[in-house]
Design a protein around this motif. Structure first.
Motif, PDB file in Angstrom:
ATOM      1  N   THR A  17       0.644  -1.249   0.016  1.00 15.59           N
ATOM      2  CA  THR A  17      -0.012  -0.084   0.038  1.00 15.59           C
ATOM      3  C   THR A  17       0.933   1.289  -0.043  1.00 15.59           C
ATOM      4  O   THR A  17       2.043   1.197   0.474  1.00 15.59           O
ATOM      5  N   ALA A  18       0.322   2.200  -0.382  1.00 21.27           N
ATOM      6  CA  ALA A  18       0.844   3.534  -0.244  1.00 21.27           C
ATOM      7  C   ALA A  18      -0.223   4.400   0.493  1.00 21.27           C
ATOM      8  O   ALA A  18      -1.448   4.360   0.339  1.00 21.27           O
ATOM      9  N   LEU A  38      -0.082  10.732  -3.674  1.00 23.57           N
ATOM     10  CA  LEU A  38      -0.205   9.587  -3.208  1.00 23.57           C
ATOM     11  C   LEU A  38      -0.793   8.608  -4.324  1.00 23.57           C
ATOM     12  O   LEU A  38      -0.145   7.380  -4.423  1.00 23.57           O
ATOM     13  N   ALA A  42       1.241   5.267  -5.678  1.00 25.07           N
ATOM     14  CA  ALA A  42       0.661   4.124  -5.672  1.00 25.07           C
ATOM     15  C   ALA A  42       0.777   3.386  -6.988  1.00 25.07           C
ATOM     16  O   ALA A  42       1.037   2.300  -7.207  1.00 25.07           O
ATOM     17  N   SER A  43       0.263   4.154  -7.931  1.00 21.26           N
ATOM     18  CA  SER A  43       0.196   3.528  -9.393  1.00 21.26           C
ATOM     19  C   SER A  43       1.731   3.219  -9.759  1.00 21.26           C
ATOM     20  O   SER A  43       2.010   2.031 -10.510  1.00 21.26           O
ATOM     21  N   ARG A  45       3.943   1.706  -8.211  1.00 16.23           N
ATOM     22  CA  ARG A  45       4.472   0.805  -7.336  1.00 16.23           C
ATOM     23  C   ARG A  45       3.335  -0.201  -7.329  1.00 16.23           C
ATOM     24  O   ARG A  45       3.366  -1.361  -6.678  1.00 16.23           O
ATOM     25  N   ALA A  47       0.612  -0.536  -6.080  1.00 15.02           N
ATOM     26  CA  ALA A  47       0.289  -0.543  -4.630  1.00 15.02           C
ATOM     27  C   ALA A  47      -1.092  -0.030  -4.602  1.00 15.02           C
ATOM     28  O   ALA A  47      -1.759   0.748  -5.202  1.00 15.02           O
ATOM     29  N   THR A  48      -1.877  -0.295  -3.627  1.00 17.65           N
ATOM     30  CA  THR A  48      -3.195   0.349  -3.194  1.00 17.65           C
ATOM     31  C   THR A  48      -3.064   1.534  -2.396  1.00 17.65           C
ATOM     32  O   THR A  48      -2.257   1.719  -1.315  1.00 17.65           O
ATOM     33  N   SER A  49      -3.683   2.645  -2.909  1.00 14.35           N
ATOM     34  CA  SER A  49      -3.571   4.004  -2.116  1.00 14.35           C
ATOM     35  C   SER A  49      -4.713   3.927  -1.094  1.00 14.35           C
ATOM     36  O   SER A  49      -5.569   3.816  -1.123  1.00 14.35           O
ATOM     37  N   ASP A  87      -7.912   4.671  -3.636  1.00 15.23           N
ATOM     38  CA  ASP A  87      -8.430   3.292  -3.462  1.00 15.23           C
ATOM     39  C   ASP A  87      -9.075   2.793  -2.379  1.00 15.23           C
ATOM     40  O   ASP A  87     -10.245   2.195  -2.179  1.00 15.23           O
ATOM     41  N   VAL A 117       2.530  -1.420   4.476  1.00 13.08           N
ATOM     42  CA  VAL A 117       2.838  -0.264   3.669  1.00 13.08           C
ATOM     43  C   VAL A 117       4.443  -0.202   2.925  1.00 13.08           C
ATOM     44  O   VAL A 117       5.278  -1.005   3.322  1.00 13.08           O
TER      45      VAL A 117
END
Length: 331
Positions: A17-18, A38, A42-43, A45, A47-49, A87, A117
């Motif tokens: 996650t971010a 943020l 996230a994008s 990586r 990851a989920t923001s 997200d 995280v």
């Protein structure tokens, strides 16, 4: 957008996650800058923001007499975060027990163990942990220890840093135009339409009265040009009155009431707003609240108010405003 009300609702394996942390009251342009960075982080990586926030406001727990009036309720905050492309939101119930966690305990419990995280995106003035002992430097040090990145976001604004305090100051003076500049959109009060004294209808200016438990800080007393958005997302130009109607005796409670200026004339029964949750947006303050010596003078002033409200709203980009609100609701 996913909404997690406490750690119990966070998936056991949320994936990387971010995360950003804040109260996000008003979700103003400064917040929006953080949220944009943020989402970008996230994008990049995969990851989920996640926006991590608190309810109630920490001051409501520690010093309730000093807690400011909230610009937005939780529902509106969630909608605005969704519109920003976040997200998920983790709402942490704020308590004295939470406040006793050290900076490291807070990061380990919520960011590392619960959210897995990979990157934290925060302002350089971030504070967290017991007695706000954690700072941006602390977050960087904990990132090195637990294996996550920390990205700092500079203050947003030119002559003055965008802040919720600035918006509250502007609304307290009735300067809804200044509040709009900081928010990046018109300030709004959201509430259920209830029956009032019906004086507006008797005078030829029927109004939609908002319930006293409406969400959103109510601006200073006065008359404003703005919009009423009903439950079907229909946007109506409105002259909005805030105050206790000083021309009439015996009224002390402040009321937000919106006179819709283009009510449909063909099937007026279809325009029944009672019981609907509506959104009242403020564009420009027209005048302060005054007591008039007699009904004829009041009616004449109301006619002027409606004319000035129309003029103030004439240049508004309705398409952009509706698109923004739909993203906030449907996000």
């Amino acid at each position: 957008m996913h909404y997690w009300n406490g750690l119990d609702e966070v998936p056991s394996d949320p994936g990387p996650t971010a995360v950003t942390i804040g109260n996000f009251d008003g979700v103003h342009r400064g917040h929006q800058e953080v949220l944009q960075q943020l989402v970008t982080a996230a994008s990049a990586r995969s990851a989920t923001s996640v926006a991590l926030s608190f309810d109630p406001h920490p001051l409501q727990v520690h010093r309730p007499q000093d807690c400011p009036e909230m610009l937005t309720g939780v529902t509106e905050k969630i909608r605005r975060l969704a519109a920003a492309g976040v997200d998920a939101m983790l709402m942490i119930p704020y308590s004295l027990e939470l406040a006793r966690l050290s900076a490291e305990e807070f990061v380990r419990t919520y960011l590392v163990e619960a959210l897995q995280v990979s990157v934290v995106v925060v302002g350089h003035d971030v504070r967290f942990g017991h007695e706000n002992s954690g700072s941006f430097t602390t977050m960087v040090e904990l990132g090195e220890k637990y294996g996550f990145e920390v990205l700092g976001v500079d203050d947003f604004g030119q002559d003055r840093r965008c802040s919720s305090t600035w918006v509250r100051e502007a609304l307290g003076m009735g300067d809804v135009a200044a509040a709009r500049e900081v928010l990046g959109r018109p300030h709004a009060v959201i509430g259920t339409v209830v029956h009032g004294e019906a004086r507006g209808r008797e005078l030829g200016f029927p109004t939609a009265n908002l319930a006293s438990d409406s969400e959103g800080m109510v601006p200073a007393d006065g008359v404003y040009a703005g919009w009423l958005i009903d439950a079907q997302f229909r946007r109506w130009p409105a002259a909005i009155s805030i105050g206790s109607n000083p021309t009439f005796e015996g009224l002390t409670q402040r009321v937000v009431e919106a006179h819709v200026m283009d009510r449909p004339k063909e099937r007026i029964e279809d325009f029944d707003l009672y019981g609907q949750v509506v959104r009242v947006e403020f564009v420009e303050r027209l005048r302060g609240m005054v007591a008039f010596e007699g009904i004829p003078l009041l009616i004449r002033q109301m006619e002027i108010d409606v004319l000035q409200a129309r003029q103030a709203l004439a240049a508004e980009d309705i398409t952009a405003l509706d698109s923004q609100n739909r993203r906030a609701v449907e996000g």
